[in-house]
Design a protein around this motif. Structure first.
Motif, PDB file in Angstrom:
ATOM      1  N   GLN A   1       0.756  -1.470  -0.130  1.00 48.83           N
ATOM      2  CA  GLN A   1       0.076   0.145  -0.196  1.00 48.83           C
ATOM      3  C   GLN A   1       0.852   1.219  -0.159  1.00 48.83           C
ATOM      4  O   GLN A   1       0.740   2.449  -0.586  1.00 48.83           O
ATOM      5  CB  GLN A   1      -0.584   0.070   1.441  1.00 48.83           C
ATOM      6  CG  GLN A   1      -2.041   0.891   1.394  1.00 48.83           C
ATOM      7  CD  GLN A   1      -2.834   1.281   2.790  1.00 48.83           C
ATOM      8  OE1 GLN A   1      -2.243   0.540   3.503  1.00 48.83           O
ATOM      9  NE2 GLN A   1      -3.865   2.015   2.910  1.00 48.83           N
ATOM     10  N   LEU A   2       1.519   1.642   0.200  1.00 48.03           N
ATOM     11  CA  LEU A   2       2.793   2.192   0.653  1.00 48.03           C
ATOM     12  C   LEU A   2       3.567   2.618  -0.439  1.00 48.03           C
ATOM     13  O   LEU A   2       3.527   3.714  -0.609  1.00 48.03           O
ATOM     14  CB  LEU A   2       3.292   1.836   2.133  1.00 48.03           C
ATOM     15  CG  LEU A   2       2.776   2.436   3.670  1.00 48.03           C
ATOM     16  CD1 LEU A   2       4.326   2.746   4.598  1.00 48.03           C
ATOM     17  CD2 LEU A   2       2.831   3.886   3.452  1.00 48.03           C
ATOM     18  N   ARG A   3       3.580   1.441  -0.656  1.00 41.97           N
ATOM     19  CA  ARG A   3       4.894   1.273  -2.510  1.00 41.97           C
ATOM     20  C   ARG A   3       4.255   1.857  -3.261  1.00 41.97           C
ATOM     21  O   ARG A   3       4.448   2.421  -4.625  1.00 41.97           O
ATOM     22  CB  ARG A   3       5.353   0.027  -2.401  1.00 41.97           C
ATOM     23  CG  ARG A   3       6.594  -0.332  -1.711  1.00 41.97           C
ATOM     24  CD  ARG A   3       6.237  -1.493  -1.835  1.00 41.97           C
ATOM     25  NE  ARG A   3       8.150  -2.453  -1.375  1.00 41.97           N
ATOM     26  CZ  ARG A   3       7.925  -3.336  -0.618  1.00 41.97           C
ATOM     27  NH1 ARG A   3       6.968  -4.480  -0.623  1.00 41.97           N
ATOM     28  NH2 ARG A   3       9.152  -3.525   0.357  1.00 41.97           N
ATOM     29  N   ALA A   4       2.678   1.562  -3.465  1.00 39.10           N
ATOM     30  CA  ALA A   4       1.943   2.421  -4.156  1.00 39.10           C
ATOM     31  C   ALA A   4       1.433   3.702  -4.440  1.00 39.10           C
ATOM     32  O   ALA A   4       0.261   4.224  -4.800  1.00 39.10           O
ATOM     33  CB  ALA A   4       0.798   1.470  -4.121  1.00 39.10           C
ATOM     34  N   ALA A   5       1.220   4.641  -3.547  1.00 38.10           N
ATOM     35  CA  ALA A   5       1.395   5.309  -3.085  1.00 38.10           C
ATOM     36  C   ALA A   5       2.589   6.646  -4.147  1.00 38.10           C
ATOM     37  O   ALA A   5       3.474   6.438  -4.420  1.00 38.10           O
ATOM     38  CB  ALA A   5       1.461   6.156  -1.720  1.00 38.10           C
ATOM     39  N   THR A   6       1.821   7.477  -4.366  1.00 38.70           N
ATOM     40  CA  THR A   6       2.420   8.167  -5.235  1.00 38.70           C
ATOM     41  C   THR A   6       2.060   9.700  -5.844  1.00 38.70           C
ATOM     42  O   THR A   6       2.730  10.519  -5.630  1.00 38.70           O
ATOM     43  CB  THR A   6       1.953   8.287  -7.386  1.00 38.70           C
ATOM     44  OG1 THR A   6       0.285   8.197  -6.701  1.00 38.70           O
ATOM     45  CG2 THR A   6       2.145   7.012  -7.607  1.00 38.70           C
ATOM     46  N   ASP A   7       0.898   9.862  -4.600  1.00 38.34           N
ATOM     47  CA  ASP A   7       0.869  11.858  -4.377  1.00 38.34           C
ATOM     48  C   ASP A   7       0.781  11.544  -2.671  1.00 38.34           C
ATOM     49  O   ASP A   7      -0.115  11.885  -2.248  1.00 38.34           O
ATOM     50  CB  ASP A   7      -0.555  11.973  -4.864  1.00 38.34           C
ATOM     51  CG  ASP A   7      -0.585  13.453  -5.351  1.00 38.34           C
ATOM     52  OD1 ASP A   7       0.559  14.374  -4.755  1.00 38.34           O
ATOM     53  OD2 ASP A   7      -2.283  13.752  -4.529  1.00 38.34           O
ATOM     54  N   PRO A   8       1.939  12.202  -1.991  1.00 44.19           N
ATOM     55  CA  PRO A   8       3.229  12.414  -2.657  1.00 44.19           C
ATOM     56  C   PRO A   8       3.851  10.623  -2.716  1.00 44.19           C
ATOM     57  O   PRO A   8       3.384   9.792  -1.713  1.00 44.19           O
ATOM     58  CB  PRO A   8       4.040  12.935  -1.439  1.00 44.19           C
ATOM     59  CG  PRO A   8       3.387  12.682  -0.412  1.00 44.19           C
ATOM     60  CD  PRO A   8       2.412  12.670  -1.047  1.00 44.19           C
ATOM     61  N   PRO A   9       4.998  10.279  -3.081  1.00 41.35           N
ATOM     62  CA  PRO A   9       5.564   9.004  -2.705  1.00 41.35           C
ATOM     63  C   PRO A   9       5.949   8.898  -1.461  1.00 41.35           C
ATOM     64  O   PRO A   9       6.867   9.548  -1.272  1.00 41.35           O
ATOM     65  CB  PRO A   9       6.418   8.923  -4.169  1.00 41.35           C
ATOM     66  CG  PRO A   9       6.794   9.985  -4.871  1.00 41.35           C
ATOM     67  CD  PRO A   9       5.747  11.275  -4.272  1.00 41.35           C
ATOM     68  N   VAL A  10       6.321   7.340  -1.012  1.00 37.54           N
ATOM     69  CA  VAL A  10       6.881   7.313   0.123  1.00 37.54           C
ATOM     70  C   VAL A  10       7.581   6.531  -0.180  1.00 37.54           C
ATOM     71  O   VAL A  10       8.095   5.176  -0.360  1.00 37.54           O
ATOM     72  CB  VAL A  10       5.512   6.196   0.894  1.00 37.54           C
ATOM     73  CG1 VAL A  10       6.028   6.342   2.584  1.00 37.54           C
ATOM     74  CG2 VAL A  10       4.149   6.880   1.557  1.00 37.54           C
TER      75      VAL A  10
END
Length: 247
Positions: free
Chosen positions: A72-81
């Motif tokens: 879930q965290l790796r898929a975050a893009t806005d902003p990336p984690v």
């Protein structure tokens, strides 16, 4: 060489301090297995990670970083984690561990260079000390003055006459022998090393303070206070002598 050593230690301290900031902040690009602790449980978030809806984080504080949470965290893009703060340390998760090891090596090498330079300076210094003014002779003289004074205290006259006797016998400590120890810093550093010199000066400074207090109390006419300080100084003498020998 000494300057190079100090510069190397300074750079190593800065590198080590910077490297240590990532000890509990691993990148999420590591494998899922890297987030397992030795106990088998997944690491726990110390702070919330990522940006969720409103002011809430994407993943709340205290959440275990299971493979699903990491995905879930790796898929975050806005902003990336890119990194998360965890509660437990693991060598395999520390991204700057080798920089920290390099900093430790730099401190050791820098310390060795400084120590070697100090020893060389001490050996190269002209041997101008006479036996009566060497640090060893000065400590021996201070020790003897202290022991003799303590032994003679019961026989000293009362009142101002006794105080004047204490002042007269302590004068050489302040005017000659204590300054000799201070002036012999380079020589003592070369012989004892930085650690040994620090231990010796710690004990010698305590002895000198007690003798100075004894002198001041005698100058003020407070005989009993002067005697108390002399006994305290007498108790420190064996330790000072042992530190000077490096033991």
């Amino acid at each position: 060489m000494k300057l190079i050593g100090y510069l190397l230690m300074t750079a190593a301290l800065i590198l080590g301090a910077v490297a240590s900031t990532t000890a509990y902040v691993p990148p999420i690009s590591l494998s899922d297995e890297a987030f397992k602790n030795a106990s088998g449980e997944y690491a726990t978030l110390w702070d919330g990670a990522g940006k969720g809806t409103g002011d809430e984080p994407l993943v709340a504080k205290g959440t275990h970083l299971t493979p699903e949470v990491l995905a879930q965290l790796r898929a975050a893009t806005d902003p990336p984690v890119e990194r998360v703060r965890v509660r437990s340390f693991a060598w395999g998760r520390w991204s700057h561990k080798y920089h920290f090891l390099l900093a430790c090596a730099g401190l050791l090498v820098g310390g060795f260079l400084v120590k070697s330079a100090v020893r060389k300076e001490a050996l190269a210094a002209p041997a101008t000390d006479q036996p009566t003014t060497s640090p060893e002779a000065a400590v021996a003289a201070i020790a003897q003055i202290t022991r003799d004074l303590v032994a003679d205290l019961p026989r000293l006259p009362a009142g101002d006459a006794g105080c004047e006797e204490i002042i007269a016998r302590l004068d050489p400590v302040q005017k000659e022998y204590a300054p000799t120890i201070v002036d012999a810093r380079t020589k003592l550093l070369g012989r004892l090393g930085m650690g040994g010199y620090a231990q010796f000066m710690d004990r010698f400074s305590a002895l000198e303070r007690q003798l100075n207090r004894a002198w001041s109390a005698a100058a003020d006419g407070v005989m009993h206070e002067s005697q108390t300080c002399l006994h305290a100084a007498h108790a420190l003498v064996p330790d000072v002598e042992a530190r000077l020998k490096g033991s």
